[in-house]
Design a protein around this motif. Structure first.
Motif, PDB file in Angstrom:
ATOM      1  N   GLY A  10      67.940  17.561 -30.947  1.00  0.00           N
ATOM      2  CA  GLY A  10      66.702  18.340 -30.937  1.00  0.00           C
ATOM      3  C   GLY A  10      66.914  19.815 -30.681  1.00  0.00           C
ATOM      4  N   THR A  11      68.181  20.258 -30.659  1.00  0.00           N
ATOM      5  CA  THR A  11      68.434  21.677 -30.384  1.00  0.00           C
ATOM      6  C   THR A  11      67.935  22.555 -31.540  1.00  0.00           C
ATOM      7  OG1 THR A  11      70.139  23.328 -29.955  1.00  0.00           O
ATOM      8  CG2 THR A  11      70.780  21.459 -31.318  1.00  0.00           C
ATOM      9  N   ALA A  12      67.451  23.755 -31.162  1.00  0.00           N
ATOM     10  CA  ALA A  12      67.061  24.720 -32.189  1.00  0.00           C
ATOM     11  C   ALA A  12      68.259  25.576 -32.592  1.00  0.00           C
ATOM     12  CB  ALA A  12      65.945  25.607 -31.655  1.00  0.00           C
ATOM     13  N   GLY A  13      69.390  25.373 -31.907  1.00  0.00           N
ATOM     14  CA  GLY A  13      70.642  26.016 -32.310  1.00  0.00           C
ATOM     15  C   GLY A  13      70.790  27.461 -31.873  1.00  0.00           C
ATOM     16  N   THR A  14      70.037  27.885 -30.848  1.00  0.00           N
ATOM     17  CA  THR A  14      70.109  29.297 -30.461  1.00  0.00           C
ATOM     18  C   THR A  14      70.759  29.531 -29.100  1.00  0.00           C
ATOM     19  OG1 THR A  14      67.766  29.031 -29.897  1.00  0.00           O
ATOM     20  CG2 THR A  14      68.285  30.260 -31.896  1.00  0.00           C
ATOM     21  N   ASN A  15      70.927  28.507 -28.278  1.00  0.00           N
ATOM     22  CA  ASN A  15      71.675  28.690 -27.020  1.00  0.00           C
ATOM     23  C   ASN A  15      73.141  28.999 -27.369  1.00  0.00           C
ATOM     24  OD1 ASN A  15      69.896  26.039 -25.280  1.00  0.00           O
ATOM     25  ND2 ASN A  15      69.525  28.224 -25.242  1.00  0.00           N
ATOM     26  N   SER A  16      73.832  29.695 -26.463  1.00  0.00           N
ATOM     27  CA  SER A  16      75.230  30.046 -26.741  1.00  0.00           C
ATOM     28  C   SER A  16      76.086  28.786 -26.839  1.00  0.00           C
ATOM     29  CB  SER A  16      75.770  30.929 -25.602  1.00  0.00           C
ATOM     30  OG  SER A  16      75.093  32.154 -25.598  1.00  0.00           O
ATOM     31  N   LYS A  17      76.903  28.730 -27.888  1.00  0.00           N
ATOM     32  CA  LYS A  17      77.738  27.538 -28.088  1.00  0.00           C
ATOM     33  C   LYS A  17      79.092  27.946 -28.667  1.00  0.00           C
ATOM     34  CE  LYS A  17      75.071  26.704 -32.319  1.00  0.00           C
ATOM     35  NZ  LYS A  17      74.245  27.908 -32.203  1.00  0.00           N
ATOM     36  N   ASN A  18      80.024  27.029 -28.624  1.00  0.00           N
ATOM     37  CA  ASN A  18      81.350  27.329 -29.153  1.00  0.00           C
ATOM     38  C   ASN A  18      81.452  26.927 -30.624  1.00  0.00           C
ATOM     39  OD1 ASN A  18      81.639  24.570 -29.185  1.00  0.00           O
ATOM     40  ND2 ASN A  18      82.834  24.491 -27.279  1.00  0.00           N
ATOM     41  N   SER A  19      82.628  27.024 -31.165  1.00  0.00           N
ATOM     42  CA  SER A  19      82.788  26.747 -32.598  1.00  0.00           C
ATOM     43  C   SER A  19      82.504  25.285 -32.940  1.00  0.00           C
ATOM     44  CB  SER A  19      84.204  27.133 -33.040  1.00  0.00           C
ATOM     45  OG  SER A  19      85.137  26.444 -32.221  1.00  0.00           O
ATOM     46  N   SER A  20      82.541  24.403 -31.921  1.00  0.00           N
ATOM     47  CA  SER A  20      82.214  22.989 -32.181  1.00  0.00           C
ATOM     48  C   SER A  20      80.740  22.699 -31.930  1.00  0.00           C
ATOM     49  CB  SER A  20      83.036  22.074 -31.267  1.00  0.00           C
ATOM     50  OG  SER A  20      84.357  22.467 -31.219  1.00  0.00           O
ATOM     51  N   ASN A  21      79.960  23.780 -31.822  1.00  0.00           N
ATOM     52  CA  ASN A  21      78.514  23.648 -31.572  1.00  0.00           C
ATOM     53  C   ASN A  21      78.191  22.997 -30.233  1.00  0.00           C
ATOM     54  OD1 ASN A  21      77.371  24.991 -33.721  1.00  0.00           O
ATOM     55  ND2 ASN A  21      77.586  23.206 -35.082  1.00  0.00           N
ATOM     56  N   LYS A  22      79.075  23.133 -29.251  1.00  0.00           N
ATOM     57  CA  LYS A  22      78.821  22.598 -27.909  1.00  0.00           C
ATOM     58  C   LYS A  22      78.360  23.742 -26.999  1.00  0.00           C
ATOM     59  CE  LYS A  22      80.541  18.522 -29.014  1.00  0.00           C
ATOM     60  NZ  LYS A  22      81.918  18.075 -28.813  1.00  0.00           N
ATOM     61  N   LEU A  23      77.438  23.452 -26.111  1.00  0.00           N
ATOM     62  CA  LEU A  23      76.924  24.479 -25.203  1.00  0.00           C
ATOM     63  C   LEU A  23      78.034  24.987 -24.294  1.00  0.00           C
ATOM     64  CD1 LEU A  23      73.544  22.744 -24.232  1.00  0.00           C
ATOM     65  CD2 LEU A  23      73.802  24.806 -25.630  1.00  0.00           C
ATOM     66  N   ILE A  24      78.069  26.301 -24.114  1.00  0.00           N
ATOM     67  CA  ILE A  24      79.167  26.849 -23.305  1.00  0.00           C
ATOM     68  C   ILE A  24      78.728  27.201 -21.883  1.00  0.00           C
ATOM     69  CG2 ILE A  24      80.456  27.718 -25.288  1.00  0.00           C
ATOM     70  CD1 ILE A  24      79.362  30.520 -24.635  1.00  0.00           C
ATOM     71  N   TYR A  25      77.427  27.106 -21.608  1.00  0.00           N
ATOM     72  CA  TYR A  25      76.947  27.474 -20.271  1.00  0.00           C
ATOM     73  C   TYR A  25      76.278  26.307 -19.557  1.00  0.00           C
ATOM     74  CZ  TYR A  25      77.430  32.406 -21.620  1.00  0.00           C
ATOM     75  OH  TYR A  25      77.917  33.614 -22.012  1.00  0.00           O
ATOM     76  N   ASN A  26      76.219  26.447 -18.223  1.00  0.00           N
ATOM     77  CA  ASN A  26      75.324  25.606 -17.430  1.00  0.00           C
ATOM     78  C   ASN A  26      73.939  26.249 -17.413  1.00  0.00           C
ATOM     79  OD1 ASN A  26      76.962  23.492 -16.494  1.00  0.00           O
ATOM     80  ND2 ASN A  26      77.972  24.926 -15.089  1.00  0.00           N
ATOM     81  N   TYR A  27      72.947  25.450 -17.107  1.00  0.00           N
ATOM     82  CA  TYR A  27      71.584  25.980 -17.002  1.00  0.00           C
ATOM     83  C   TYR A  27      71.012  25.601 -15.643  1.00  0.00           C
ATOM     84  CZ  TYR A  27      71.917  27.308 -21.817  1.00  0.00           C
ATOM     85  OH  TYR A  27      72.325  27.916 -22.973  1.00  0.00           O
ATOM     86  N   LYS A  28      70.416  26.586 -15.006  1.00  0.00           N
ATOM     87  CA  LYS A  28      69.795  26.397 -13.696  1.00  0.00           C
ATOM     88  C   LYS A  28      68.668  27.428 -13.651  1.00  0.00           C
ATOM     89  CE  LYS A  28      72.673  26.132 -10.126  1.00  0.00           C
ATOM     90  NZ  LYS A  28      73.564  26.709  -9.091  1.00  0.00           N
ATOM     91  N   ASN A  29      67.418  26.959 -13.670  1.00  0.00           N
ATOM     92  CA  ASN A  29      66.304  27.894 -13.863  1.00  0.00           C
ATOM     93  C   ASN A  29      65.356  27.972 -12.679  1.00  0.00           C
ATOM     94  OD1 ASN A  29      66.724  26.659 -16.923  1.00  0.00           O
ATOM     95  ND2 ASN A  29      66.366  28.851 -16.820  1.00  0.00           N
ATOM     96  N   ILE A  30      64.830  29.180 -12.487  1.00  0.00           N
ATOM     97  CA  ILE A  30      63.643  29.320 -11.641  1.00  0.00           C
ATOM     98  C   ILE A  30      62.503  29.770 -12.550  1.00  0.00           C
ATOM     99  CG2 ILE A  30      64.801  29.792  -9.455  1.00  0.00           C
ATOM    100  CD1 ILE A  30      64.221  32.808 -10.029  1.00  0.00           C
ATOM    101  N   ALA A  31      61.286  29.331 -12.246  1.00  0.00           N
ATOM    102  CA  ALA A  31      60.166  29.659 -13.137  1.00  0.00           C
ATOM    103  C   ALA A  31      58.859  29.744 -12.349  1.00  0.00           C
ATOM    104  CB  ALA A  31      60.057  28.618 -14.242  1.00  0.00           C
ATOM    105  N   PRO A  32      58.504  30.935 -11.855  1.00  0.00           N
ATOM    106  CA  PRO A  32      57.188  31.092 -11.233  1.00  0.00           C
ATOM    107  C   PRO A  32      56.104  31.265 -12.295  1.00  0.00           C
ATOM    108  CG  PRO A  32      58.434  33.143 -11.061  1.00  0.00           C
ATOM    109  CD  PRO A  32      59.322  32.156 -11.759  1.00  0.00           C
ATOM    110  N   ALA A  33      54.884  30.832 -11.965  1.00  0.00           N
ATOM    111  CA  ALA A  33      53.767  30.974 -12.914  1.00  0.00           C
ATOM    112  C   ALA A  33      52.473  31.128 -12.129  1.00  0.00           C
ATOM    113  CB  ALA A  33      53.685  29.749 -13.818  1.00  0.00           C
ATOM    114  N   LEU A  34      51.549  31.899 -12.688  1.00  0.00           N
ATOM    115  CA  LEU A  34      50.252  32.144 -12.030  1.00  0.00           C
ATOM    116  C   LEU A  34      49.143  32.165 -13.069  1.00  0.00           C
ATOM    117  CD1 LEU A  34      50.664  35.133  -9.531  1.00  0.00           C
ATOM    118  CD2 LEU A  34      49.988  32.801  -8.940  1.00  0.00           C
ATOM    119  N   GLU A  35      47.977  31.672 -12.690  1.00  0.00           N
ATOM    120  CA  GLU A  35      46.798  31.822 -13.550  1.00  0.00           C
ATOM    121  C   GLU A  35      45.617  32.220 -12.672  1.00  0.00           C
ATOM    122  OE1 GLU A  35      46.001  29.160 -16.853  1.00  0.00           O
ATOM    123  OE2 GLU A  35      43.927  28.969 -16.166  1.00  0.00           O
ATOM    124  N   LEU A  36      44.972  33.309 -13.039  1.00  0.00           N
ATOM    125  CA  LEU A  36      43.806  33.810 -12.300  1.00  0.00           C
ATOM    126  C   LEU A  36      42.586  33.625 -13.193  1.00  0.00           C
ATOM    127  CD1 LEU A  36      42.740  35.404  -9.819  1.00  0.00           C
ATOM    128  CD2 LEU A  36      43.298  37.512 -11.058  1.00  0.00           C
TER     129      LEU A  36
END
Lengths: 422, 270
Positions: A262-288
């Motif tokens: 299901g990848t859209a193919g835009t995360n950084s990857k190597n020549s074998s199309n494997k992801l080269i990074y770990n992912y660890k996210n913070i995500a604040p959100a607000l609605e007024l």
């Protein structure tokens, strides 16, 4: 007192309402009841009869029907995709499509605290980018039959009013005011629990958490998995102004070195199309949110809300293109419920290619890719109860610096929908 | 991973400790119209019964009934009868909804004592408040522009008047909005061309109450359903109330509770 009880008993047998009224009137005239007592008996009797009718209606149904709810919706869509002419192409790319979406959902109570739900929806189940993020099927292939797939199937256990545990493939348990991170069609898989605590009539705290399996790999502990925790709050300052906010933390395991379905193919990857990074996210959100915000200007607009989301990949291995945000507003009716109810929504999103996993964002926003900036504007117009027209327009571009290219490859998408729910 | 699981378990544990601390009290939630009655009654009741803990919340009748169905409040306060759809939902969840009428809400339409108009039909009231009628001469009065006085939109009286007299149509935008029943009565008493509305408990000799559809507002005409701008106020419980919920509703229905209701401007049943 015995007389009052007698009247209440009479109220529970099929007497005409008018007969009870006459009886009560006579008792008032004779001074046995005061007008207030008569009024109290009359109204409480009416309420009792209403309840017994509801119970009678209900008891005529078999128990599984009593415990089961069926719902669904159907959407008819015209869609036009347009990509601008580039120096590498001879002409702009245009594509027109007719599409439908059908969703059927069923929820059945196993007992007072346990619920099972399942949903079927049109769409693919082949692991492609569309398989998790779209429930549309296009008019194509000589009127071929269309796929109907399992959209969700879950068990939900609520031992207390403030705690809900969910397991299976279920509706996203996380709150998000827009769709910066999650395409709304994604139904995650794994387990989640939701806590909520009302501190007062105006303030509520909540916490959503989940262990969500992204993919299955061979080998112990190798499955790409998401761990998320989202504490948040909602607060009403008064009848017209409210604020809701949450801070999400996403951790991932087993992602680096994998090629995800299901990848859209835009995360950084190597020549074998494997992801080269770990992912660890913070995500604040607000609605007024504001009810009747322009009353002073004599504009009859029931609701206006501003919202903001931010996401950052805080894994130390990712130095660039690792954050994103969305800003937007909602204007008009809070819900489209009848003819001429309308709602206008707008958002602007911009996120780097490694801000978060490219299997998650809205598939209509530049093909669900990361490393993009995009505007989206939507207008819904109520046609009647449970049916409305929607127009959704996206204009997006790739962030040039993210991919070492000179062209931003702008593309637009317009969708015209007729929605019906049942 | 371990950290996350620890955080989650800690949160559940904390909730488990915090929640039982609230288990002894009852929660009454719902109508903003009933809110002042419930608050006043709870205050007086708790002063007398030190162990009682009654938490009163607004939010609207629908919110209160939904909370009662969900089991998150003990008493739903409501300025309308429960809807069939709400009853269906309650029955489907095994909730046994029991209604208790605690008072009547009657709203008097008032004018300046010098105004020669004695009465209006409900439709005329609606036309005046929605802007279709703007001069007293159109309804049998002197040739002067009608000055519309209304309660502010946050008030239960505004909500009740909108439903009962205006059939949910909106008050004309140039109406002078007042924050209390007393303020409405005060402005009307000082403005010869004014029209306003107040709860029955706020009528005084400085203003003139109008007949509506030929019926004068009074406790008697409200309780006998003759006066048209009136409605019952409810408390709903799950089954026959027990313990503190029963004692609290009994207190509200007692002569003392009914006196508090009249002090808040509503029509007592006794």
């Amino acid at each position: 007192m015995a007389l009052i009880e007698l009247i209440l008993i009479l109220g529970s047998i099929p007497l005409y309402a008018g007969e009870i009224d006459i009886l009560l009137q006579k008792l008032v005239e004779k001074g046995i009841l005061s007008p207030g007592e008569a009024q109290e008996i009359k109204i409480e009797t009416q309420e009792q009869v209403k309840k017994e009718i509801a119970e009678g209606k209900f008891s005529n149904l078999s128990s599984w029907v009593q415990n089961t709810k069926l719902k669904g919706d159907f959407r008819l869509r015209y869609q036009h995709d347009h990509s601008k002419k580039l120096s590498t192409t001879t002409s702009p790319t245009d594509k027109d499509r007719g599409r439908i979406r059908l969703r059927l959902g069923l929820e059945s109570k196993v007992n007072e605290k346990l619920l099972v739900g399942l949903g079927l929806a049109t769409g693919l189940n082949d692991g492609s980018a569309d398989a998790s993020r779209s429930t549309n099927v296009s008019f194509s292939d000589s009127s071929s039959k269309k796929s109907l797939s399992l959209d969700y199937a879950f068990a939900q256990y609520s031992p207390f009013g403030w705690l809900t545990l969910i397991g299976g493939k279920f509706k996203n348990p996380l709150w998000e005011p827009g769709d910066l991170i999650w395409d709304t069609d994604i139904n995650p898989e794994g387990g989640a629990f939701k806590l909520s605590k009302k501190l007062s009539s105006n303030t509520e705290l909540f916490m959503n958490t989940g262990i969500l399996v992204i993919d299955e790999s061979s080998g112990y502990g190798a499955d790409p998995t998401m761990y998320v925790i989202q504490p948040g709050f909602s607060h009403k300052f008064n009848d017209n102004v409210s604020l809701k906010g949450a801070f999400s933390y996403y951790g991932f395991s087993g992602v680096k070195g994998k090629q995800l379905d299901g990848t859209a193919g835009t995360n950084s990857k190597n020549s074998s199309n494997k992801l080269i990074y770990n992912y660890k996210n913070i995500a604040p959100a607000l609605e007024l949110g504001f009810k009747e915000p322009f009353k002073m200007l004599k504009l009859d607009i029931p609701y206006f809300a501003l919202f903001a989301e931010y996401v950052k990949n805080i894994d130390s291995s990712v130095k660039d293109d690792n954050s994103g945000y969305m800003l937007g507003f909602k204007l008009g009716a809070e819900k489209i419920e009848k003819w001429a109810n309308w709602q206008l929504r707008y958002n602007y999103a911009r996120y780097g290619k490694d801000a978060f996993l490219d299997i998650l964002p809205d598939s209509d926003r530049y093909g669900g890719k990361t490393g993009v900036k995009a505007h989206e504007i939507m207008l819904d117009w109520g046609l009647g109860k449970n049916t409305w027209l929607g127009i959704d327009y996206y204009y997006g571009e790739q962030l040039k610096g993210n991919f070492g290219q000179s062209q931003s490859k702008p593309a637009s998408l317009i969708q015209v929908d007729w929605n019906m729910k049942f | 991973m371990k950290t996350l699981i620890n955080i989650c378990l800690t949160a559940i544990f904390a909730m488990g400790i915090i929640l039982p601390c609230y288990a002894e009290k009852i929660v009454a939630e719902g109508s903003t119209t009933v809110l002042p009655i419930a608050q006043k009654a709870a205050e007086v009741y708790m002063k007398r019964n030190k162990d009682a803990d009654i938490s009163v919340r607004g939010g609207g009748s629908g919110v209160g009934i939904a909370s009662l169905i969900d089991g998150t409040c003990d008493i739903a306060t409501s300025s309308r009868a429960i809807k069939d759809s709400e009853l269906d939902k309650a029955v489907s969840r095994g909730r046994n909804i029991k209604a208790h009428v605690i008072a009547m809400d009657g709203i008097a339409v008032i004018v300046h004592p010098s105004n020669k108009v004695k009465g209006l039909t409900k439709k005329q009231v609606k036309d005046i408040y929605t802007g279709k009628t703007s001069n007293w001469a159109q309804v049998g009065g002197d040739n002067q522009k009608i000055v519309i006085i209304s309660r502010d939109t946050a008030s239960g009286t505004f909500e009740a008047f909108g439903e009962l007299a205006l059939e949910k149509e909106k008050v004309r935008p140039d109406a002078l909005m007042q924050a209390s029943n007393q303020a409405v009565a005060s402005v009307v008493s000082r403005t010869p061309a004014a029209i306003g509305y107040v709860g029955l408990g706020y009528l005084n000799p400085q203003v003139k109450a109008l007949e509506i559809d030929g019926v004068m507002p009074s406790k008697e005409t409200v309780l006998t359903n003759k006066y048209p701008i009136a409605r019952p106020l409810f408390m709903y419980t799950h089954g026959v109330p027990q313990g503190l919920a029963k004692e609290f509703i009994d207190f509200i229905k007692s002569p003392e509770g009914q006196r508090l209701i009249e002090e808040e401007g509503f029509v007592a049943l006794r």
